[in-house]
Design a protein around this motif. Structure first.
Motif, short mmCIF file in Angstrom:
data_model
loop_
_atom_site.label_atom_id
_atom_site.label_comp_id
_atom_site.label_asym_id
_atom_site.label_seq_id
_atom_site.Cartn_x
_atom_site.Cartn_y
_atom_site.Cartn_z
N ALA A 24 -112.41 -28.54 88.85
CA ALA A 24 -111.66 -27.79 87.83
C ALA A 24 -112.60 -27.01 86.91
O ALA A 24 -112.33 -25.84 86.59
CB ALA A 24 -110.79 -28.75 87.02
N VAL A 25 -113.69 -27.63 86.52
CA VAL A 25 -114.66 -26.93 85.66
C VAL A 25 -115.31 -25.78 86.42
O VAL A 25 -115.47 -24.68 85.89
CB VAL A 25 -115.72 -27.92 85.12
CG1 VAL A 25 -116.86 -27.19 84.43
CG2 VAL A 25 -115.08 -28.92 84.18
N LEU A 27 -114.05 -24.10 88.99
CA LEU A 27 -113.06 -23.03 89.18
C LEU A 27 -112.82 -22.25 87.89
O LEU A 27 -112.64 -21.03 87.92
CB LEU A 27 -111.75 -23.60 89.71
CG LEU A 27 -111.74 -23.98 91.17
CD1 LEU A 27 -110.44 -24.67 91.54
CD2 LEU A 27 -111.96 -22.74 92.03
N ALA A 28 -112.81 -22.94 86.77
CA ALA A 28 -112.65 -22.24 85.49
C ALA A 28 -113.84 -21.32 85.23
O ALA A 28 -113.67 -20.18 84.75
CB ALA A 28 -112.50 -23.25 84.36
N ALA A 29 -115.04 -21.78 85.55
CA ALA A 29 -116.22 -20.94 85.36
C ALA A 29 -116.22 -19.77 86.33
O ALA A 29 -116.61 -18.65 85.98
CB ALA A 29 -117.48 -21.77 85.53
N TYR A 31 -113.53 -18.39 87.64
CA TYR A 31 -112.43 -17.51 87.27
C TYR A 31 -112.88 -16.49 86.23
O TYR A 31 -112.45 -15.34 86.24
CB TYR A 31 -111.25 -18.33 86.74
CG TYR A 31 -110.07 -17.50 86.36
CD1 TYR A 31 -109.27 -16.93 87.34
CD2 TYR A 31 -109.74 -17.29 85.03
CE1 TYR A 31 -108.18 -16.17 87.00
CE2 TYR A 31 -108.66 -16.53 84.68
CZ TYR A 31 -107.87 -15.96 85.67
OH TYR A 31 -106.78 -15.20 85.32
N GLN A 32 -113.77 -16.90 85.34
CA GLN A 32 -114.27 -15.99 84.31
C GLN A 32 -115.14 -14.89 84.91
O GLN A 32 -115.19 -13.79 84.38
CB GLN A 32 -115.05 -16.74 83.25
CG GLN A 32 -114.19 -17.58 82.36
CD GLN A 32 -114.99 -18.28 81.30
OE1 GLN A 32 -116.21 -18.41 81.39
NE2 GLN A 32 -114.31 -18.76 80.27
N ALA A 44 -121.53 -21.91 88.02
CA ALA A 44 -120.34 -22.76 87.99
C ALA A 44 -120.64 -24.17 88.48
O ALA A 44 -120.18 -25.15 87.88
CB ALA A 44 -119.25 -22.12 88.85
#
Length: 124
Positions: A24-25, A27-29, A31-32, A44
């Protein structure tokens, strides 16, 4: 129980939880940075690994009883079940010892994620 068993033999759910948080972390990184640059994957993965390692270290500190003072303070709101902080800490340490080092899967997954990020960085 041997040291390797204490370090690595845990329920698969602990590893899955750590991997899901790391994913999750990551993917969030990603995504940015819109999944484009290879450097973004390095960043990431190492960020997700650092988060997992730091969460594991926080649970390690908690496992060793650092936050027992706060738990003891909040236990006084209801009925008094414990004589003093020392007896509270001993009871909690016995409970924690039954489950083993459950913080190690988080540290292990974090190290694997950091290593994967470094491999991407070295060979890219």
């Amino acid at each position: 129980m041997s040291l390797t068993a204490r370090l690595f033999r845990h329920h698969w759910g602990h590893y899955l939880a750590a991997a899901l948080v790391g994913a999750a972390v990551a993917l969030a990184a990603l995504y940015q940075s819109s999944f484009t640059a290879l450097f973004a994957y390095y960043s990431a993965l190492t960020t997700a690994g650092a988060v997992c390692v730091l969460l594991g270290l926080l649970w390690c500190v908690s496992y060793n009883g650092t936050f027992d003072v706060f738990g003891y303070a909040f236990s006084h709101f209801g009925t008094r079940r414990y004589e003093d902080l020392r007896s509270y800490s001993q009871i909690k340490m016995e409970k924690r010892a039954k489950h083993g080092w459950t913080f190690m899967p988080w540290i292990t997954v974090g190290i694997v994620l950091i290593a994967a990020g470094l491999i991407i960085r070295l060979f890219a």
